[in-house]
Write an enzyme that holds these catalytic residues in place. Structure first.
Site, short mmCIF file in Angstrom:
data_model
loop_
_atom_site.label_atom_id
_atom_site.label_comp_id
_atom_site.label_asym_id
_atom_site.label_seq_id
_atom_site.Cartn_x
_atom_site.Cartn_y
_atom_site.Cartn_z
N TYR A 99 0.82 -1.22 0.00
CA TYR A 99 0.00 0.00 0.00
C TYR A 99 0.85 1.27 0.00
CZ TYR A 99 -4.58 -1.94 1.54
OH TYR A 99 -5.78 -2.56 1.62
N GLU A 100 0.26 2.33 -0.53
CA GLU A 100 0.83 3.69 -0.44
C GLU A 100 2.27 3.76 -0.96
OE1 GLU A 100 -1.37 5.72 0.28
OE2 GLU A 100 -2.80 4.67 1.53
N GLY A 101 2.55 2.99 -2.00
CA GLY A 101 3.92 2.89 -2.52
C GLY A 101 4.62 1.75 -1.80
#
Length: 602
Positions: free
Chosen positions: A409-411
């Site tokens: 997630y989120e990079g």
């Protein structure tokens, strides 16, 4: 929104590396206001009543239950914590939004994902980038849970390279609407979202553009089946297809070509919120492991009394304590920066965007550290349970599966590691963080005659804080030499960036725990903080080993001959303990408190 200000100088993001932070200047969970404590208790009560008892239903892919829980969370105000009051939110400060995200996320990754996707990337882009008309139309419904939001960025060919999406937006001949066509995947909340933040490219623009799109099956929007996933089973995750979906021009979010900027800033906030979402999961996993270890009898003895189990329980609790220390330290830095900008006349949106952007380095650090800690914590939780840990009848295996997505997630954590160092170097080049001066001094120290004076380490944490200063020198030595050698091409040397990032991460996390504990020793007394002192020392002991390993890996990979020998000698000097801690004793102190209290109690 909190507008409490502090008289102390606010360190800029990344300056923790080159400027001393005093313990009295860090925010800790022990500093929560009465309002924040009440909010924490309210969220915990909600989770223990509505979510924790229904874990089996979440594992059986009960998507309707997730939507039902989210509606109840909206009714209680939990979805609108950070939304300004004029849009039916509670308008609370950044620390409070972190706190709610923390405690609502620990029972199941399905709710953690639904909550994070809705309040963060589903609502926040409109709150921060929307026109007044857009905010009035959409944000109140999202803040109260009347509508739910989703975020459509990822495509089959555009993941980490988010700006390479192929979804197209074509302006109509009358100039009144755009027609969006394309495929989005891994869309959280897709099954029950009413509003999508959709990113598409207009003509051959360099950057994508954001749009607010209402879910309407008659407007060319269709869905794939629910994805079959390793974890987060009741988080609705579908592909979304847009086939000439008409969107009024007034639903463009920010300006043309601003989509990439929106996406990146949303990720900054998402990263620190994801770190928070890993914290209560660690507490709950540790709780369950302690209770099982006290109850499980082998060889006529509770397994909690065995050294091998004490080892695991102590390490699990330590990672939770350290992650909590660092996350709330950064959250308050962000809140203070937001408050300062509000006082200077910035709008709410601008203040929040710039406040979070200032600490983007810390956000990436926390995302990596906390996501990896919950994975390790849940893995050890399974091991404490033994064969029962592998059974779906106990909560450990679902915790382990749910934890795995946090590193993506989120990079991904690899992207975030490289971002942390890359952003720090860019800040140095802009003059926002002076790395060159301190790095030059470290270079001079390496070639100079070392001091043989023995510092006074009789005061609590004196040696640990001296070690931290030297670990910072290690980063400056390795990263500084790498920048000198490779210049702008440093970003091509990903393995060096990854090694440097691990050094940076360990410094921030270890320092945060030590400063928190020192602050609490000073106000509550050393006797009340025995276990916290042990956890802080234990974490630093591990951090020194990791820094040593990663720095050596970097040095032997880019330096040769005399330069390599000099840097390796410097590394040995900078990571040297004068007085090694008794690591087994530290773990026993931590574990004995846990087993006596029969819970994570810090």
């Amino acid at each position: 929104m909190s507008t409490e200000t502090t008289n102390k100088e606010l360190l800029r993001g990344g300056q923790f590396l080159v400027k001393e932070t005093l313990s009295e200047d860090v925010f800790t969970p022990e500093d929560f206001t009465e309002e924040q404590k009440m909010m924490k208790d309210s969220v915990k009560e909600f989770v223990d009543r509505e979510i924790w008892p229904k874990k089996e239903e979440f594992e059986n892919k009960n998507y309707a239950l997730t939507e039902e829980i989210m509606k109840k969370a909206g009714e209680l105000g939990f979805l609108g914590i950070s939304v300004p009051e004029e849009y039916d939110g509670l308008g609370m400060g950044f620390v409070s939004t972190m706190l709610v995200c923390d405690y609502i996320s620990g029972a199941t990754g399905s709710i953690a994902t639904a909550f994070g996707a809705h309040t963060g990337i589903g609502t926040m882009p409109i709150t921060l980038y929307g026109t007044e008309e857009q905010k009035k139309k959409y944000v109140p419904k999202l803040a109260t849970g009347e509508w739910f939001g989703a975020y459509c960025l990822t495509e089959p060919g555009a993941g980490s390279d988010a700006n390479s999406g192929k979804t197209k937006a074509v302006l109509s001949e009358d100039g009144k609407s755009y027609s969006i066509s394309g495929q989005k995947m891994w869309i959280s909340n897709a099954g029950f979202a009413k509003v999508f933040i959709v990113f598409a490219r207009i003509e051959d623009d360099k950057n994508i553009t954001g749009f607010i799109v209402e879910n309407d099956a008659e407007n060319g929007i269709t869905f794939g089946e629910e994805e079959k996933k390793l974890g987060i089973h009741s988080s609705s995750t579908r592909q979304v297809f847009f086939n000439e979906t008409k969107v009024p021009v007034e639903n463009m979010l920010a300006g043309r070509g601003d989509g990439f900027k929106i996406a990146m800033n949303a990720l900054n906030i998402g990263r620190i919120k994801l770190a928070a979402a890993c914290l209560d999961a660690q507490r709950r996993v540790t709780d369950q492991a302690v209770k099982y270890a006290n109850d499980r009898i082998q060889f006529n003895t509770p397994i909690a009394q065995f050294g091998a189990i004490k080892y695991k329980l102590a390490e699990m609790a330590t990672s939770a304590y350290v992650g909590e220390s660092a996350s709330y330290r950064a959250a308050k830095n962000i809140e203070d920066r937001i408050s300062k900008r509000l006082e200077e006349g910035n709008s709410h949106a601008e203040a929040e965007l710039k406040g979070v952007e200032e600490y983007a380095i810390e956000c990436s650090i926390l995302k990596v550290a906390c996501s990896e800690d919950i994975q390790n914590c849940s893995d050890e939780g399974i091991q404490v349970f033994g064969g029962m840990g592998f059974s779906a009848d106990t909560p450990m295996e679902s915790a382990w599966r749910d934890a795995r997505i946090s590193r993506i997630y989120e990079g991904t954590n690899e992207i975030n590691r490289m971002l942390a160092v890359g952003m720090l170097v860019k800040k140095a080049m802009k003059g926002h963080v002076d790395l060159l001066g301190p790095a030059t001094k470290v270079g001079e120290e390496l070639t100079g005659i070392p001091s043989f004076d023995k510092p006074d380490f009789s005061v609590l944490f004196a040696e640990e804080k001296d070690l931290l200063k030297r670990l910072k020198k290690v980063f400056l030595m390795v990263a500084g030499s790498a920048v000198q050698k490779f210049g702008p091409k440093l970003e091509e040397h990903q393995q060096l960036l990854l090694a440097s990032a691990d050094i940076l991460i360990e410094i921030y996390m270890a320092e945060s725990a030590i400063l928190r504990t020192e602050k609490n020793v000073n106000r509550f007394g050393e006797e009340t903080q025995k276990e916290q002192i042990a956890m802080s020392k234990l974490y630093l002991y591990h951090a020194v080993d990791i820094v040593n390993q990663k720095a050596k890996e970097g040095i032997v990979s880019f330096a040769e001959g005399d330069e390599q020998r000099m840097m390796l000698m410097g590394l040995k000097r900078f990571t040297k303990y004068d007085n090694h801690p008794n690591v087994v004793k530290l773990r026993n102190i931590i574990a004995e408190k846990l087993t006596t209290e029969n819970m994570y109690c810090y």
